[in-house]
Design a protein around this motif. Structure first.
Motif, PDB file in Angstrom:
ATOM      1  N   ARG A  73     -39.763 -65.032  -1.299  1.00 55.36           N
ATOM      2  CA  ARG A  73     -38.831 -66.166  -1.177  1.00 55.36           C
ATOM      3  C   ARG A  73     -37.659 -66.030  -2.140  1.00 55.36           C
ATOM      4  O   ARG A  73     -36.551 -66.500  -1.849  1.00 55.36           O
ATOM      5  CB  ARG A  73     -39.567 -67.484  -1.419  1.00 55.36           C
ATOM      6  N   ALA A  74     -37.904 -65.391  -3.287  1.00 55.16           N
ATOM      7  CA  ALA A  74     -36.841 -65.222  -4.282  1.00 55.16           C
ATOM      8  C   ALA A  74     -35.911 -64.069  -3.930  1.00 55.16           C
ATOM      9  O   ALA A  74     -34.806 -63.985  -4.478  1.00 55.16           O
ATOM     10  CB  ALA A  74     -37.456 -64.972  -5.663  1.00 55.16           C
ATOM     11  N   THR A  75     -36.351 -63.197  -3.036  1.00 53.42           N
ATOM     12  CA  THR A  75     -35.532 -62.035  -2.651  1.00 53.42           C
ATOM     13  C   THR A  75     -35.240 -62.094  -1.162  1.00 53.42           C
ATOM     14  O   THR A  75     -34.300 -62.720  -0.723  1.00 53.42           O
ATOM     15  CB  THR A  75     -36.246 -60.727  -3.034  1.00 53.42           C
ATOM     16  N   GLN A  76     -36.103 -61.435  -0.378  1.00 55.52           N
ATOM     17  CA  GLN A  76     -35.911 -61.434   1.076  1.00 55.52           C
ATOM     18  C   GLN A  76     -37.259 -61.262   1.767  1.00 55.52           C
ATOM     19  O   GLN A  76     -37.994 -60.314   1.482  1.00 55.52           O
ATOM     20  CB  GLN A  76     -34.968 -60.295   1.498  1.00 55.52           C
ATOM     21  N   LYS A  77     -37.570 -62.191   2.671  1.00 58.64           N
ATOM     22  CA  LYS A  77     -38.789 -62.065   3.455  1.00 58.64           C
ATOM     23  C   LYS A  77     -38.585 -61.017   4.551  1.00 58.64           C
ATOM     24  O   LYS A  77     -37.519 -60.959   5.161  1.00 58.64           O
ATOM     25  CB  LYS A  77     -39.177 -63.406   4.073  1.00 58.64           C
ATOM     26  N   THR A  78     -39.607 -60.187   4.777  1.00 60.33           N
ATOM     27  CA  THR A  78     -39.514 -59.146   5.794  1.00 60.33           C
ATOM     28  C   THR A  78     -40.729 -59.225   6.717  1.00 60.33           C
ATOM     29  O   THR A  78     -41.788 -59.726   6.345  1.00 60.33           O
ATOM     30  CB  THR A  78     -39.468 -57.738   5.159  1.00 60.33           C
ATOM     31  N   ASP A  79     -40.565 -58.691   7.916  1.00 59.67           N
ATOM     32  CA  ASP A  79     -41.682 -58.624   8.855  1.00 59.67           C
ATOM     33  C   ASP A  79     -42.804 -57.743   8.314  1.00 59.67           C
ATOM     34  O   ASP A  79     -43.985 -58.057   8.478  1.00 59.67           O
ATOM     35  CB  ASP A  79     -41.207 -58.094  10.204  1.00 59.67           C
ATOM     36  N   LEU A  80     -42.427 -56.645   7.659  1.00 56.33           N
ATOM     37  CA  LEU A  80     -43.447 -55.761   7.085  1.00 56.33           C
ATOM     38  C   LEU A  80     -44.248 -56.502   6.026  1.00 56.33           C
ATOM     39  O   LEU A  80     -45.481 -56.390   5.980  1.00 56.33           O
ATOM     40  CB  LEU A  80     -42.789 -54.519   6.472  1.00 56.33           C
ATOM     41  N   GLY A  81     -43.565 -57.254   5.183  1.00 52.19           N
ATOM     42  CA  GLY A  81     -44.258 -58.000   4.145  1.00 52.19           C
ATOM     43  C   GLY A  81     -45.235 -59.009   4.726  1.00 52.19           C
ATOM     44  O   GLY A  81     -46.372 -59.123   4.265  1.00 52.19           O
ATOM     45  N   GLY A  82     -44.797 -59.741   5.757  1.00 52.13           N
ATOM     46  CA  GLY A  82     -45.672 -60.700   6.402  1.00 52.13           C
ATOM     47  C   GLY A  82     -46.870 -60.030   7.060  1.00 52.13           C
ATOM     48  O   GLY A  82     -47.991 -60.546   7.003  1.00 52.13           O
ATOM     49  N   TYR A  83     -46.616 -58.882   7.658  1.00 49.00           N
ATOM     50  CA  TYR A  83     -47.696 -58.133   8.311  1.00 49.00           C
ATOM     51  C   TYR A  83     -48.725 -57.648   7.298  1.00 49.00           C
ATOM     52  O   TYR A  83     -49.939 -57.837   7.476  1.00 49.00           O
ATOM     53  CB  TYR A  83     -47.095 -56.947   9.070  1.00 49.00           C
ATOM     54  N   LEU A  84     -48.252 -57.030   6.228  1.00 51.64           N
ATOM     55  CA  LEU A  84     -49.168 -56.542   5.198  1.00 51.64           C
ATOM     56  C   LEU A  84     -49.973 -57.687   4.587  1.00 51.64           C
ATOM     57  O   LEU A  84     -51.180 -57.549   4.336  1.00 51.64           O
ATOM     58  CB  LEU A  84     -48.394 -55.808   4.101  1.00 51.64           C
ATOM     59  N   ASP A  85     -49.318 -58.803   4.366  1.00 53.36           N
ATOM     60  CA  ASP A  85     -49.975 -59.935   3.724  1.00 53.36           C
ATOM     61  C   ASP A  85     -51.179 -60.403   4.535  1.00 53.36           C
ATOM     62  O   ASP A  85     -52.280 -60.551   4.012  1.00 53.36           O
ATOM     63  CB  ASP A  85     -48.964 -61.070   3.542  1.00 53.36           C
ATOM     64  N   ILE A  86     -50.993 -60.635   5.835  1.00 53.04           N
ATOM     65  CA  ILE A  86     -52.085 -61.173   6.644  1.00 53.04           C
ATOM     66  C   ILE A  86     -53.149 -60.120   6.931  1.00 53.04           C
ATOM     67  O   ILE A  86     -54.353 -60.396   6.885  1.00 53.04           O
ATOM     68  CB  ILE A  86     -51.547 -61.800   7.956  1.00 53.04           C
ATOM     69  N   TYR A 120     -64.604 -63.348  12.345  1.00 51.10           N
ATOM     70  CA  TYR A 120     -63.965 -62.717  13.514  1.00 51.10           C
ATOM     71  C   TYR A 120     -63.500 -63.797  14.495  1.00 51.10           C
ATOM     72  O   TYR A 120     -62.372 -63.744  15.004  1.00 51.10           O
ATOM     73  CB  TYR A 120     -64.974 -61.776  14.171  1.00 51.10           C
ATOM     74  N   MET A 121     -64.370 -64.779  14.733  1.00 51.51           N
ATOM     75  CA  MET A 121     -64.001 -65.875  15.630  1.00 51.51           C
ATOM     76  C   MET A 121     -62.820 -66.665  15.080  1.00 51.51           C
ATOM     77  O   MET A 121     -61.869 -66.986  15.814  1.00 51.51           O
ATOM     78  CB  MET A 121     -65.208 -66.801  15.819  1.00 51.51           C
ATOM     79  N   ASN A 122     -62.876 -66.986  13.794  1.00 54.79           N
ATOM     80  CA  ASN A 122     -61.794 -67.742  13.172  1.00 54.79           C
ATOM     81  C   ASN A 122     -60.483 -66.963  13.222  1.00 54.79           C
ATOM     82  O   ASN A 122     -59.422 -67.501  13.544  1.00 54.79           O
ATOM     83  CB  ASN A 122     -62.166 -68.051  11.717  1.00 54.79           C
ATOM     84  N   GLY A 123     -60.555 -65.663  12.887  1.00 56.87           N
ATOM     85  CA  GLY A 123     -59.362 -64.827  12.901  1.00 56.87           C
ATOM     86  C   GLY A 123     -58.761 -64.696  14.284  1.00 56.87           C
ATOM     87  O   GLY A 123     -57.530 -64.711  14.445  1.00 56.87           O
ATOM     88  N   ALA A 124     -59.618 -64.590  15.305  1.00 57.09           N
ATOM     89  CA  ALA A 124     -59.123 -64.441  16.675  1.00 57.09           C
ATOM     90  C   ALA A 124     -58.374 -65.690  17.124  1.00 57.09           C
ATOM     91  O   ALA A 124     -57.275 -65.597  17.706  1.00 57.09           O
ATOM     92  CB  ALA A 124     -60.286 -64.157  17.620  1.00 57.09           C
ATOM     93  N   THR A 125     -58.929 -66.873  16.840  1.00 54.54           N
ATOM     94  CA  THR A 125     -58.256 -68.107  17.256  1.00 54.54           C
ATOM     95  C   THR A 125     -56.975 -68.327  16.462  1.00 54.54           C
ATOM     96  O   THR A 125     -55.979 -68.824  17.005  1.00 54.54           O
ATOM     97  CB  THR A 125     -59.185 -69.327  17.088  1.00 54.54           C
ATOM     98  N   PHE A 126     -56.993 -67.928  15.206  1.00 54.02           N
ATOM     99  CA  PHE A 126     -55.832 -68.106  14.338  1.00 54.02           C
ATOM    100  C   PHE A 126     -54.688 -67.182  14.745  1.00 54.02           C
ATOM    101  O   PHE A 126     -53.558 -67.615  14.988  1.00 54.02           O
ATOM    102  CB  PHE A 126     -56.262 -67.833  12.894  1.00 54.02           C
ATOM    103  N   LEU A 127     -54.978 -65.889  14.852  1.00 51.77           N
ATOM    104  CA  LEU A 127     -53.928 -64.918  15.145  1.00 51.77           C
ATOM    105  C   LEU A 127     -53.491 -64.989  16.605  1.00 51.77           C
ATOM    106  O   LEU A 127     -52.316 -64.771  16.914  1.00 51.77           O
ATOM    107  CB  LEU A 127     -54.412 -63.507  14.802  1.00 51.77           C
TER     108      LEU A 127
END
Length: 202
Positions: A73-86, A120-127
């Motif tokens: 948030r202090a720099t720049q949000k990226t798609d790669l960053g969001g992907y790695l995070d989750i 696995y069930m929780n992750g599937a419904t979430f993602l």
């Protein structure tokens, strides 16, 4: 269940720390990976029975998980960053029950397997919903500024970490804790499935 409320408390100090870390030239992705390594080390510590050390590493993993977003948030949000995070979060969540199964297969194996199924069930419904939300252009900031749509439930990050820490402190009761939390996760997944089905029918 408590993530949205906790964000209002922890985000301001994290954002202050994130600006300082960003000014030092450390990137959000570097923090994400470092936090994941703490998570892997926590799983290894659990497998070898070093529960107190594992609990400390879990706390460090979660600190990094909050800090990487603050730096982004202090720099720049990226798609790669969001992907790695989750993705690395899910790797970590799966590693902890697996490590308890390695630590004591006879006592923990079935409970760990049940918890992994529930995750696995929780992750599937979430993602799965996050994909549909992106397709429909749906946005929310209830869980803070995120790279994908976060639809809450009974079992979210705060509850999961509290349970992981309880498992480390009361490791002899892992099976009971895991079965109970697996049941909560299944209820959370089923509730999200019903809610999303209704939302997507509109």
């Amino acid at each position: 269940m408590f993530d949205a409320a906790l964000r209002r408390v922890i985000d301001p100090p994290l954002d202050t720390m994130g600006r300082r870390v960003a000014a030092a030239g450390i990137t959000a992705d570097q923090i994400t990976v470092a936090g994941f390594m703490c998570g892997v080390a926590a799983a290894a510590a659990i497998a070898f029975g070093a529960m107190a050390f594992a609990a400390l590493l879990i706390v460090l993993n979660r600190l990094a998980d909050g800090l990487d977003g603050a730096v982004a948030r202090a720099t720049q949000k990226t798609d790669l960053g969001g992907y790695l995070d989750i993705v690395l979060d899910f790797f970590f969540y799966g590693a902890v029950p697996f490590a308890f199964a390695i630590h004591d297969p006879a006592a923990n194996g079935y409970a760990a397997a049940a918890l992994l199924l529930a995750f696995y069930m929780n992750g599937a419904t979430f993602l799965g919903f996050a994909v549909m939300a992106e397709k429909r252009g749906m946005k929310t900031d209830i869980q803070g500024a995120k790279s994908l749509y976060y639809l809450g439930g009974l079992a979210e990050g705060a509850e999961t970490i509290a349970v992981f820490l309880a498992m480390c402190v009361f490791s002899e009761s892992f099976a009971a804790i895991a079965w109970a939390f697996a049941a909560i996760c299944v209820v959370s997944a089923c509730a999200r499935l019903i809610l999303v089905t209704g939302m997507l029918r509109r």
